[in-house]
Scaffold this motif. Structure first.
Motif, PDB file in Angstrom:
ATOM      1  N   PRO A  15       0.828  -1.210   0.000  1.00  0.00           N
ATOM      2  CA  PRO A  15       0.000   0.000   0.000  1.00  0.00           C
ATOM      3  C   PRO A  15       0.862   1.259   0.000  1.00  0.00           C
ATOM      4  CG  PRO A  15      -0.778  -1.562   1.632  1.00  0.00           C
ATOM      5  CD  PRO A  15       0.536  -2.090   1.109  1.00  0.00           C
ATOM      6  N   ARG A  16       0.419   2.230  -0.748  1.00  0.00           N
ATOM      7  CA  ARG A  16       1.142   3.508  -0.809  1.00  0.00           C
ATOM      8  C   ARG A  16       1.062   4.215   0.532  1.00  0.00           C
ATOM      9  NH1 ARG A  16       1.798   5.685  -6.380  1.00  0.00           N
ATOM     10  NH2 ARG A  16       0.849   4.135  -7.718  1.00  0.00           N
ATOM     11  N   LEU A  17       2.104   4.948   0.808  1.00  0.00           N
ATOM     12  CA  LEU A  17       2.134   5.777   2.015  1.00  0.00           C
ATOM     13  C   LEU A  17       1.471   7.115   1.723  1.00  0.00           C
ATOM     14  CD1 LEU A  17       5.831   5.220   3.085  1.00  0.00           C
ATOM     15  CD2 LEU A  17       3.814   4.429   4.322  1.00  0.00           C
TER      16      LEU A  17
ATOM     17  N   GLU B 287      15.205  -3.243   3.405  1.00  0.00           N
ATOM     18  CA  GLU B 287      15.835  -3.246   2.079  1.00  0.00           C
ATOM     19  C   GLU B 287      14.879  -2.692   1.043  1.00  0.00           C
ATOM     20  OE1 GLU B 287      17.561  -6.997   0.997  1.00  0.00           O
ATOM     21  OE2 GLU B 287      18.608  -7.138   2.911  1.00  0.00           O
ATOM     22  N   TRP B 288      13.589  -2.981   1.178  1.00  0.00           N
ATOM     23  CA  TRP B 288      12.586  -2.473   0.248  1.00  0.00           C
ATOM     24  C   TRP B 288      12.553  -0.939   0.286  1.00  0.00           C
ATOM     25  CZ3 TRP B 288       8.307   0.594   0.402  1.00  0.00           C
ATOM     26  CH2 TRP B 288       7.534   0.607  -0.746  1.00  0.00           C
ATOM     27  N   ALA B 289      12.599  -0.367   1.483  1.00  0.00           N
ATOM     28  CA  ALA B 289      12.556   1.103   1.612  1.00  0.00           C
ATOM     29  C   ALA B 289      13.794   1.723   0.957  1.00  0.00           C
ATOM     30  CB  ALA B 289      12.476   1.505   3.081  1.00  0.00           C
TER      31      ALA B 289
ATOM     32  N   GLN C  18       5.653   9.354   2.994  1.00  0.00           N
ATOM     33  CA  GLN C  18       6.571   9.066   1.891  1.00  0.00           C
ATOM     34  C   GLN C  18       7.725  10.063   1.876  1.00  0.00           C
ATOM     35  OE1 GLN C  18       6.438   6.340  -0.420  1.00  0.00           O
ATOM     36  NE2 GLN C  18       8.539   7.092  -0.538  1.00  0.00           N
ATOM     37  N   ASP C  19       7.424  11.339   2.100  1.00  0.00           N
ATOM     38  CA  ASP C  19       8.477  12.356   2.158  1.00  0.00           C
ATOM     39  C   ASP C  19       9.447  12.073   3.305  1.00  0.00           C
ATOM     40  OD1 ASP C  19       7.329  13.607  -0.020  1.00  0.00           O
ATOM     41  OD2 ASP C  19       6.396  15.214   1.160  1.00  0.00           O
TER      42      ASP C  19
ATOM     43  N   HIS D  11       8.299  -0.288   6.576  1.00  0.00           N
ATOM     44  CA  HIS D  11       9.380   0.448   5.926  1.00  0.00           C
ATOM     45  C   HIS D  11      10.568   0.638   6.870  1.00  0.00           C
ATOM     46  CE1 HIS D  11       6.978   1.310   2.403  1.00  0.00           C
ATOM     47  NE2 HIS D  11       5.982   1.534   3.228  1.00  0.00           N
ATOM     48  N   LEU D  12      10.301   0.579   8.160  1.00  0.00           N
ATOM     49  CA  LEU D  12      11.327   0.618   9.195  1.00  0.00           C
ATOM     50  C   LEU D  12      11.118  -0.592  10.090  1.00  0.00           C
ATOM     51  CD1 LEU D  12      11.145   4.316  10.521  1.00  0.00           C
ATOM     52  CD2 LEU D  12      12.858   3.369   8.988  1.00  0.00           C
TER      53      LEU D  12
END
Length: 82
Positions: free
Chosen positions: A9-11, A76-78, A16-17, A64-65
Protein backbone atom coordinates in the motif's frame (compact mmCIF):
# COMPACT_ATOMS: atom_id res chain seq x y z
CA UNK A 1 -6.62 0.74 -1.62
CA UNK A 2 -4.06 2.01 -4.11
CA UNK A 3 -0.84 0.10 -4.35
CA UNK A 4 2.51 0.45 -6.03
CA UNK A 5 4.08 -1.97 -8.47
CA UNK A 6 5.25 -4.42 -5.78
CA UNK A 7 1.88 -4.64 -4.07
CA UNK A 8 2.61 -2.64 -0.92
CA UNK A 9 0.00 0.00 0.00
CA UNK A 10 1.14 3.51 -0.81
CA UNK A 11 2.13 5.78 2.01
CA UNK A 12 0.45 9.11 2.57
CA UNK A 13 2.55 11.93 1.05
CA UNK A 14 3.94 13.11 4.42
CA UNK A 15 5.07 9.61 5.36
CA UNK A 16 6.57 9.07 1.89
CA UNK A 17 8.48 12.36 2.16
CA UNK A 18 9.74 11.33 5.60
CA UNK A 19 10.83 7.93 4.29
CA UNK A 20 12.65 9.62 1.40
CA UNK A 21 14.42 11.99 3.82
CA UNK A 22 15.50 9.13 6.08
CA UNK A 23 16.64 7.02 3.10
CA UNK A 24 18.73 9.90 1.77
CA UNK A 25 20.35 10.65 5.14
CA UNK A 26 21.02 7.13 6.42
CA UNK A 27 23.62 4.90 4.73
CA UNK A 28 22.38 1.47 3.63
CA UNK A 29 22.31 -1.16 6.38
CA UNK A 30 23.09 1.35 9.13
CA UNK A 31 21.05 1.51 12.31
CA UNK A 32 20.04 4.87 13.73
CA UNK A 33 18.47 6.17 16.91
CA UNK A 34 15.03 7.63 17.28
CA UNK A 35 16.73 10.94 18.15
CA UNK A 36 18.64 10.92 14.85
CA UNK A 37 15.39 10.22 13.01
CA UNK A 38 13.66 13.09 14.86
CA UNK A 39 16.54 15.41 13.93
CA UNK A 40 16.46 14.41 10.25
CA UNK A 41 12.70 14.81 10.07
CA UNK A 42 12.80 18.17 11.84
CA UNK A 43 15.50 19.50 9.51
CA UNK A 44 14.32 18.00 6.22
CA UNK A 45 10.54 17.88 6.66
CA UNK A 46 9.94 20.52 9.36
CA UNK A 47 8.20 17.96 11.57
CA UNK A 48 7.79 18.54 15.28
CA UNK A 49 8.72 15.74 17.67
CA UNK A 50 5.10 14.50 17.99
CA UNK A 51 4.63 14.63 14.20
CA UNK A 52 7.89 12.79 13.61
CA UNK A 53 6.96 10.21 16.23
CA UNK A 54 3.61 9.57 14.51
CA UNK A 55 5.31 9.29 11.13
CA UNK A 56 7.96 6.89 12.42
CA UNK A 57 5.20 4.78 13.96
CA UNK A 58 3.40 4.65 10.60
CA UNK A 59 6.63 3.64 8.83
CA UNK A 60 7.19 0.90 11.41
CA UNK A 61 3.62 -0.39 11.07
CA UNK A 62 3.84 -0.41 7.26
CA UNK A 63 7.14 -2.31 7.27
CA UNK A 64 9.38 0.45 5.93
CA UNK A 65 11.33 0.62 9.20
CA UNK A 66 12.06 -1.98 11.82
CA UNK A 67 13.57 -1.80 15.29
CA UNK A 68 16.39 -3.91 16.72
CA UNK A 69 17.69 -3.33 20.24
CA UNK A 70 16.31 0.20 20.32
CA UNK A 71 17.80 1.16 16.93
CA UNK A 72 15.78 1.83 13.82
CA UNK A 73 16.71 0.40 10.45
CA UNK A 74 15.33 0.94 6.98
CA UNK A 75 14.10 -2.20 5.28
CA UNK A 76 15.83 -3.25 2.08
CA UNK A 77 12.59 -2.47 0.25
CA UNK A 78 12.56 1.10 1.61
CA UNK A 79 16.18 1.64 0.55
CA UNK A 80 15.54 0.24 -2.93
CA UNK A 81 12.63 2.64 -3.47
CA UNK A 82 14.19 5.91 -2.30
Amino acid sequence: MASNSVGTPRLPPLAQDALNALSAAIPANEGFSYERAYTILAEEEDLSHPGADDTIERLLLRGHLYEVDGELRLTEWAQANE
